[in-house]
Design a protein around this motif. Structure first.
Motif, PDB file in Angstrom:
ATOM      1  N   ASP A 105       0.844  -1.174   0.021  1.00  0.00           N
ATOM      2  CA  ASP A 105      -0.035   0.156  -0.035  1.00  0.00           C
ATOM      3  C   ASP A 105       1.014   1.293   0.035  1.00  0.00           C
ATOM      4  O   ASP A 105       0.535   2.377   0.101  1.00  0.00           O
ATOM      5  N   ASN A 106       2.104   1.084  -0.208  1.00  0.00           N
ATOM      6  CA  ASN A 106       3.107   2.130  -0.202  1.00  0.00           C
ATOM      7  C   ASN A 106       3.082   2.977  -1.507  1.00  0.00           C
ATOM      8  O   ASN A 106       3.711   2.708  -2.466  1.00  0.00           O
ATOM      9  N   ILE A 107       2.472   4.161  -1.401  1.00  0.00           N
ATOM     10  CA  ILE A 107       2.503   5.207  -2.526  1.00  0.00           C
ATOM     11  C   ILE A 107       3.770   6.056  -2.010  1.00  0.00           C
ATOM     12  O   ILE A 107       3.729   6.980  -1.350  1.00  0.00           O
ATOM     13  N   PHE A 108       4.751   5.938  -3.058  1.00  0.00           N
ATOM     14  CA  PHE A 108       6.048   6.566  -2.874  1.00  0.00           C
ATOM     15  C   PHE A 108       6.057   7.762  -3.659  1.00  0.00           C
ATOM     16  O   PHE A 108       7.268   8.543  -3.464  1.00  0.00           O
ATOM     17  N   TRP A 109       5.192   8.182  -4.480  1.00  0.00           N
ATOM     18  CA  TRP A 109       5.178   9.533  -5.330  1.00  0.00           C
ATOM     19  C   TRP A 109       3.994   9.846  -5.551  1.00  0.00           C
ATOM     20  O   TRP A 109       3.142   9.023  -5.910  1.00  0.00           O
ATOM     21  N   SER A 110       3.514  11.145  -5.450  1.00  0.00           N
ATOM     22  CA  SER A 110       2.416  11.647  -6.044  1.00  0.00           C
ATOM     23  C   SER A 110       2.380  13.117  -6.534  1.00  0.00           C
ATOM     24  O   SER A 110       3.368  13.652  -5.967  1.00  0.00           O
ATOM     25  N   ALA A 111       1.546  13.524  -7.282  1.00  0.00           N
ATOM     26  CA  ALA A 111       1.603  14.966  -7.843  1.00  0.00           C
ATOM     27  C   ALA A 111       0.597  15.230  -8.467  1.00  0.00           C
ATOM     28  O   ALA A 111      -0.324  14.253  -9.198  1.00  0.00           O
ATOM     29  N   TYR A 112      -0.112  16.536  -8.531  1.00  0.00           N
ATOM     30  CA  TYR A 112      -1.392  16.868  -9.150  1.00  0.00           C
ATOM     31  C   TYR A 112      -1.052  16.892 -10.582  1.00  0.00           C
ATOM     32  O   TYR A 112       0.029  17.120 -11.072  1.00  0.00           O
ATOM     33  N   PHE A 113      -1.838  16.520 -11.471  1.00  0.00           N
ATOM     34  CA  PHE A 113      -1.647  16.629 -13.024  1.00  0.00           C
ATOM     35  C   PHE A 113      -2.497  18.051 -13.242  1.00  0.00           C
ATOM     36  O   PHE A 113      -3.475  18.130 -13.680  1.00  0.00           O
ATOM     37  N   ASP A 114      -1.387  18.815 -13.414  1.00  0.00           N
ATOM     38  CA  ASP A 114      -1.607  20.416 -13.533  1.00  0.00           C
ATOM     39  C   ASP A 114      -1.454  20.552 -15.030  1.00  0.00           C
ATOM     40  O   ASP A 114      -0.990  19.995 -15.876  1.00  0.00           O
ATOM     41  N   GLY A 115      -1.380  22.018 -15.235  1.00  0.00           N
ATOM     42  CA  GLY A 115      -1.084  22.240 -16.581  1.00  0.00           C
ATOM     43  C   GLY A 115       0.197  22.224 -17.179  1.00  0.00           C
ATOM     44  O   GLY A 115       0.438  21.713 -18.108  1.00  0.00           O
ATOM     45  N   LYS A 116       1.217  22.177 -16.285  1.00  0.00           N
ATOM     46  CA  LYS A 116       2.529  22.042 -16.676  1.00  0.00           C
ATOM     47  C   LYS A 116       2.797  20.504 -16.976  1.00  0.00           C
ATOM     48  O   LYS A 116       3.348  20.146 -17.756  1.00  0.00           O
ATOM     49  N   ALA A 117       2.143  19.673 -15.893  1.00  0.00           N
ATOM     50  CA  ALA A 117       2.473  18.199 -16.240  1.00  0.00           C
ATOM     51  C   ALA A 117       1.602  17.739 -17.748  1.00  0.00           C
ATOM     52  O   ALA A 117       2.005  16.919 -18.544  1.00  0.00           O
ATOM     53  N   GLU A 118       0.463  18.418 -17.862  1.00  0.00           N
ATOM     54  CA  GLU A 118      -0.211  18.068 -19.226  1.00  0.00           C
ATOM     55  C   GLU A 118       0.383  18.558 -20.309  1.00  0.00           C
ATOM     56  O   GLU A 118       0.601  17.757 -21.134  1.00  0.00           O
TER      57      GLU A 118
END
Length: 224
Positions: A164-177
């Protein structure tokens, strides 16, 4: 799910022609970040090699988790899940996504749907967030966003396989898109011959590549 007209590409394996445009697996965004020449060897040149142990273990783990999930899962259409998630939290596994607009498709390992956001989870071996892995999960985010047309936030996340270890996360924002659309456009240009497939210059990647025996562009030690 949107209805599409599709047929296999006549020369490139795993590529489908959907609504008249090339459509490739989102997992290729991971391969591209590792060594895009491997896509050429396997899917354009047609070199066939055995899957790695990690690939076999990954497939087995996906199957196990899906079987466990299905034991208690309640059948529902994608549209029903989206509507219900406006007021309650839902979980879905192996969710198919496809975008004719961007020419990508795949299966998301796990999606958490909440009234506030969607969390797109991709399971990976290990606990290191490689840029190629981030590219892949953001590709899923883009395809999901294109399908749902929903104003809720989208989060991309990487989870250690079998935990269950989520080791990375980030919002999918305009820059990521913007960044992932640019990368997808590069792959699309590779498929039509506008751009050459570039091999990695990292000999460590070459040593662990399952295509190394058949590769004619292996990086040499000291090339970094």
């Amino acid at each position: 799910m949107p209805k599409t007209k599709s047929k296999p590409h006549p020369e490139i394996s795993q590529v489908m022609i959907i609504d008249g445009c090339n459509n490739f697996p989102i997992s290729w965004l991971n391969k591209q970040g590792y060594c895009e020449y491997s896509i050429y060897l396997e899917n354009v040149k047609g070199i066939d090699v055995k899957p790695t142990r990690n690939m076999v273990v990954g497939t087995q783990e996906h199957t196990r988790l899906e079987m466990e999930f299905q034991k208690d899962a309640e059948p529902a259409t994608f549209e029903e899940m989206l509507e219900t998630s406006k007021t309650a939290e839902l979980l879905s596994r192996e969710l198919p996504v496809i975008s004719s607009r961007y020419g990508i498709r795949g299966y998301i390992d796990e999606v958490w749907m909440t009234p506030d956001e969607f969390i797109i989870i991709d399971d990976k071996p290990g606990k290191r967030a490689f840029s190629s892995s981030i590219n892949q999960v953001f590709g899923y985010c883009l395809a999901f966003q294109d399908m749902v047309k929903d104003e809720r936030r989208i989060v991309g996340a990487l989870r250690e396989r079998g935990t269950d270890n989520i080791f990375w996360s980030a919002y999918f924002d305009g820059k990521a898109e913007q960044d992932i659309v640019s990368l997808i456009n590069r792959v699309q240009n590779l498929l039509v011959g506008k751009t050459d497939f570039i091999p990695t210059n990292n000999p460590r990647k070459c040593r662990s590549c399952r295509l190394k025996i058949k590769c004619d562009k292996k990086a040499r030690p000291g090339s970094l």
